[in-house]
Design a protein around this motif. Sequence first.
Motif, PDB file in Angstrom:
ATOM      1  N   LEU A  57       1.073  10.380  -5.150  1.00 25.22           N
ATOM      2  CA  LEU A  57       2.080  11.417  -5.264  1.00 25.22           C
ATOM      3  C   LEU A  57       2.885  11.315  -6.558  1.00 25.22           C
ATOM      4  O   LEU A  57       3.243  12.333  -7.158  1.00 25.22           O
ATOM      5  N   GLY A  58       3.178  10.079  -6.969  1.00 24.15           N
ATOM      6  CA  GLY A  58       3.962   9.905  -8.187  1.00 24.15           C
ATOM      7  C   GLY A  58       3.276  10.497  -9.399  1.00 24.15           C
ATOM      8  O   GLY A  58       3.907  11.144 -10.234  1.00 24.15           O
ATOM      9  N   LEU A  59       1.956  10.284  -9.502  1.00 19.97           N
ATOM     10  CA  LEU A  59       1.204  10.844 -10.627  1.00 19.97           C
ATOM     11  C   LEU A  59       1.190  12.361 -10.566  1.00 19.97           C
ATOM     12  O   LEU A  59       1.332  13.046 -11.586  1.00 19.97           O
ATOM     13  N   ARG A  60       1.014  12.905  -9.367  1.00 22.89           N
ATOM     14  CA  ARG A  60       1.012  14.365  -9.228  1.00 22.89           C
ATOM     15  C   ARG A  60       2.380  14.940  -9.582  1.00 22.89           C
ATOM     16  O   ARG A  60       2.487  15.884 -10.354  1.00 22.89           O
ATOM     17  N   TYR A  61       3.425  14.353  -9.012  1.00 20.13           N
ATOM     18  CA  TYR A  61       4.759  14.900  -9.212  1.00 20.13           C
ATOM     19  C   TYR A  61       5.298  14.653 -10.612  1.00 20.13           C
ATOM     20  O   TYR A  61       6.343  15.193 -10.983  1.00 20.13           O
ATOM     21  N   ASP A  67       0.825  -1.209   0.000  1.00 17.28           N
ATOM     22  CA  ASP A  67       0.000   0.000   0.000  1.00 17.28           C
ATOM     23  C   ASP A  67       0.859   1.258   0.000  1.00 17.28           C
ATOM     24  O   ASP A  67       0.471   2.292  -0.571  1.00 17.28           O
ATOM     25  N   LEU A  68       2.011   1.187   0.643  1.00 21.69           N
ATOM     26  CA  LEU A  68       2.921   2.341   0.611  1.00 21.69           C
ATOM     27  C   LEU A  68       3.333   2.638  -0.834  1.00 21.69           C
ATOM     28  O   LEU A  68       3.341   3.799  -1.269  1.00 21.69           O
ATOM     29  N   ASP A  69       3.643   1.578  -1.587  1.00 21.62           N
ATOM     30  CA  ASP A  69       4.015   1.781  -2.984  1.00 21.62           C
ATOM     31  C   ASP A  69       2.847   2.351  -3.793  1.00 21.62           C
ATOM     32  O   ASP A  69       3.037   3.160  -4.707  1.00 21.62           O
ATOM     33  N   LEU A  70       1.614   1.950  -3.449  1.00 24.32           N
ATOM     34  CA  LEU A  70       0.450   2.492  -4.142  1.00 24.32           C
ATOM     35  C   LEU A  70       0.281   3.984  -3.879  1.00 24.32           C
ATOM     36  O   LEU A  70      -0.164   4.732  -4.754  1.00 24.32           O
ATOM     37  N   VAL A  71       0.622   4.419  -2.671  1.00 26.96           N
ATOM     38  CA  VAL A  71       0.539   5.842  -2.357  1.00 26.96           C
ATOM     39  C   VAL A  71       1.392   6.647  -3.340  1.00 26.96           C
ATOM     40  O   VAL A  71       1.000   7.741  -3.787  1.00 26.96           O
ATOM     41  N   MET A  72       2.564   6.096  -3.687  1.00 27.47           N
ATOM     42  CA  MET A  72       3.438   6.792  -4.623  1.00 27.47           C
ATOM     43  C   MET A  72       3.005   6.585  -6.075  1.00 27.47           C
ATOM     44  O   MET A  72       2.855   7.552  -6.824  1.00 27.47           O
ATOM     45  N   GLU A 108       5.494  24.030  -6.435  1.00 33.61           N
ATOM     46  CA  GLU A 108       4.355  24.559  -7.189  1.00 33.61           C
ATOM     47  C   GLU A 108       3.042  24.049  -6.607  1.00 33.61           C
ATOM     48  O   GLU A 108       2.041  24.778  -6.580  1.00 33.61           O
ATOM     49  N   THR A 109       3.040  22.810  -6.105  1.00 36.89           N
ATOM     50  CA  THR A 109       1.847  22.278  -5.441  1.00 36.89           C
ATOM     51  C   THR A 109       1.493  23.119  -4.222  1.00 36.89           C
ATOM     52  O   THR A 109       0.323  23.473  -4.002  1.00 36.89           O
TER      53      THR A 109
END
Length: 261
Positions: A240-244, A231-236, A251-252
């Motif tokens: 966050l990974g998609l956002r970043y 689940d930690l990997d899913l968070v990224m 900028e966020t």
Amino acid sequence: MPPASEPRWKCQSFRVGNMKSVCGAVGLIGQNWAMLFASGGFRVKLYDIEQQQITDALDNIRQGTKLLEQSGSLRGSLSAEQQLSRITGCSTLQEAIEGAMHIQECVPEDLGLKRKVFAQLDGLIGDDVVLSSSTSTLLPSKLFAGLAHVKQCIVAHPVNPPYHVPLVELVPHPETAPATVDRTHTLMQKIGQSPVRVLREVDGFVLNRLQYAVIGEAWRLVQEGVVSPSDLDLVMSHGLGLRYAFIGPLETMHLNAEDHV
């Protein structure tokens, strides 16, 4: 086996019109550099003290370039065959760097080896050639110490795999000339990369310092039982990974709380 006095390293040479660059190593990173420069129209020469390494690199580059074209992922405006025609092997270091304007080293992360390579190059080049390293960990002040052409030295650290991840960190030696940074920045943009200027050398540069901060907190969250590893990997990967991927943390912050930052 190579002579004991000759460092184990490889080199590529790139040319567009009257411009010529050189870059080192025919492993994964070196092959990616070769493909990138060819995609930008540069003529590329591969050099290795072991000729089989050149043969293998050329085979891998041909296979990879053809697959990229078939999948519609080939970079640049030239066809696969046009790009491949710009990449050849050469038998001597002198042949590889003759007329070069940029040298990109990609040997393993061994300070002694890299220093030996740059010392050899330092004695062969003139005052109009940039000496650049792909290192991800070694500081320019240690890497280029004592070189006569230190003003022409810089780190251009790519992100693996460079062909698909365009970021390149440009890290100068304290004595690097501003013109060297500007010239390397322009060259990276010319081949479609996204160079960033690291204003002074620091351990880990920028990308790895951010990466290690994230990894450290990820381990803490898992070890403290806050979240499972998957689940930690899913968070990224799904958060966050998609956002970043298209907007950075500063900028966020600006967009989320413009009046409070």
